[in-house]
Design an enzyme around this catalytic site. Structure first.
Site, short mmCIF file in Angstrom:
data_model
loop_
_atom_site.label_atom_id
_atom_site.label_comp_id
_atom_site.label_asym_id
_atom_site.label_seq_id
_atom_site.Cartn_x
_atom_site.Cartn_y
_atom_site.Cartn_z
N SER A 63 77.42 73.55 85.62
CA SER A 63 78.43 73.42 84.55
C SER A 63 79.60 72.55 84.98
CB SER A 63 78.96 74.80 84.17
OG SER A 63 77.92 75.64 83.75
N1 SAH Z 1 75.47 78.86 87.97
C1 SAH Z 1 74.79 77.61 88.30
C2 SAH Z 1 74.34 76.82 87.10
C3 SAH Z 1 73.33 77.53 86.36
S1 SAH Z 1 72.25 76.60 85.32
C4 SAH Z 1 75.63 76.73 89.21
O1 SAH Z 1 76.78 77.09 89.49
O2 SAH Z 1 75.11 75.71 89.65
C5 SAH Z 1 71.27 77.98 84.82
C6 SAH Z 1 70.33 78.48 85.88
O3 SAH Z 1 69.74 79.67 85.38
C7 SAH Z 1 69.20 77.52 86.21
O4 SAH Z 1 69.17 77.28 87.58
C8 SAH Z 1 67.94 78.29 85.74
O5 SAH Z 1 66.81 78.03 86.53
C9 SAH Z 1 68.41 79.73 85.88
N2 SAH Z 1 67.69 80.74 85.09
C10 SAH Z 1 67.27 80.67 83.80
N3 SAH Z 1 66.68 81.83 83.42
C11 SAH Z 1 66.72 82.65 84.51
C12 SAH Z 1 66.28 84.00 84.75
N4 SAH Z 1 65.65 84.74 83.83
N5 SAH Z 1 66.51 84.52 85.99
C13 SAH Z 1 67.15 83.82 86.94
N6 SAH Z 1 67.58 82.54 86.77
C14 SAH Z 1 67.38 81.98 85.57
#
Ligand code: SAH
Length: 222
Positions: A63
């Site tokens: 983000s």
């Molecule tokens: N917080 C992160 C950005 C997240 S982007 C940062 O600081 O970089 C959203 C993330 O959620 C992605 O990496 C995606 O693979 C993960 N994601 C999506 N669904 C998920 C689930 N059910 N369990 C764990 N991770 C998940």
């Protein structure tokens, strides 16, 4: 080595003027955590542009800085809290949270679940080189099921957008704790929403802002 202090301070002044972020703890965390260590080296010069950045070539994104700091505000963080994050991605948001809950020897800890194996490795590597491997634990799995081993949590944060709150995450939230998530179907916008757990059966819902996040996968995802 590039010194990012001045450019970080410029961003902070901008957020302060616009009223995007109110909690000074969020600004301190932003100064402390090197965002450039959570993105591939060749992109380091983009670390403090105020927009999302791609996460490897997985289609996921880290983000924009203003969003990551607004999340710190929304979570009402304090030293000592135990946090569950769904979606570790680069590990950057988890490090920002840890910079508050585990500051000055406070016993707080962040457990962050990631469903894409390649990103689990990426987040672990980044957290180690930024010095947050003792205060953040990255776990591979479906975060919509939570992480029962360390429950209950003071705060739960989802950094991917889903249609409803995954029930296991409510069960694993402490009473008086809160859960923050982008609520809505994938597409352009979702509503960042905060739920306070009043007792075992009641949640209070608050809409916070319009946001655009990648989809939440897994059992209770989209
Ligand atoms: N917080 C992160 C950005 C997240 S982007 C940062 O600081 O970089 C959203 C993330 O959620 C992605 O990496 C995606 O693979 C993960 N994601 C999506 N669904 C998920 C689930 N059910 N369990 C764990 N991770 C998940």
């Amino acid at each position: 080595m590039t010194d990012y202090k001045a450019v970080k301070e410029q961003l902070i002044n901008h957020y302060r003027r616009r009223g995007y972020v109110k909690d000074e703890k969020a600004f301190n965390a932003f100064m402390l955590v090197p965002r450039e260590k959570f993105i591939p080296e060749k992109m380091a010069s983009s670390a403090y542009l105020d927009h999302p950045l791609p996460l490897m070539n997985t289609g996921q994104t880290i983000s924009a800085p203003h969003m990551t700091l607004m999340i710190l505000d929304y979570l009402e963080l304090a030293p000592g809290q135990r946090i569950l994050e769904i979606g570790a991605g680069s590990g950057y948001q988890a490090a920002l949270i840890a910079a508050i809950v585990a500051a000055d020897e406070a016993p707080g800890h962040v457990y962050s679940i990631e469903i894409v194996p390649k990103l689990v490795e990426f987040a672990k590597k980044n957290l180690t080189r930024a010095g947050f491997n003792n205060s953040v634990t990255v776990i591979e799995g479906d975060g919509t099921l939570g992480y029962e081993d360390k429950a209950p949590y003071d705060r739960v944060i989802l950094t991917a957008a889903g249609p409803t709150v995954p029930p296991p995450l409510i069960i694993q939230l402490r009473i008086d704790g809160c859960l923050v998530m982008p609520l809505g179907r994938p597409g352009l916008w979702q509503q960042m929403t905060r739920y306070r757990k009043i007792n075992d059966t009641e949640l209070i819902e608050e809409k916070l802002s319009s946001v655009a996040f990648v989809p939440l996968r897994g059992k209770y995802g989209v």
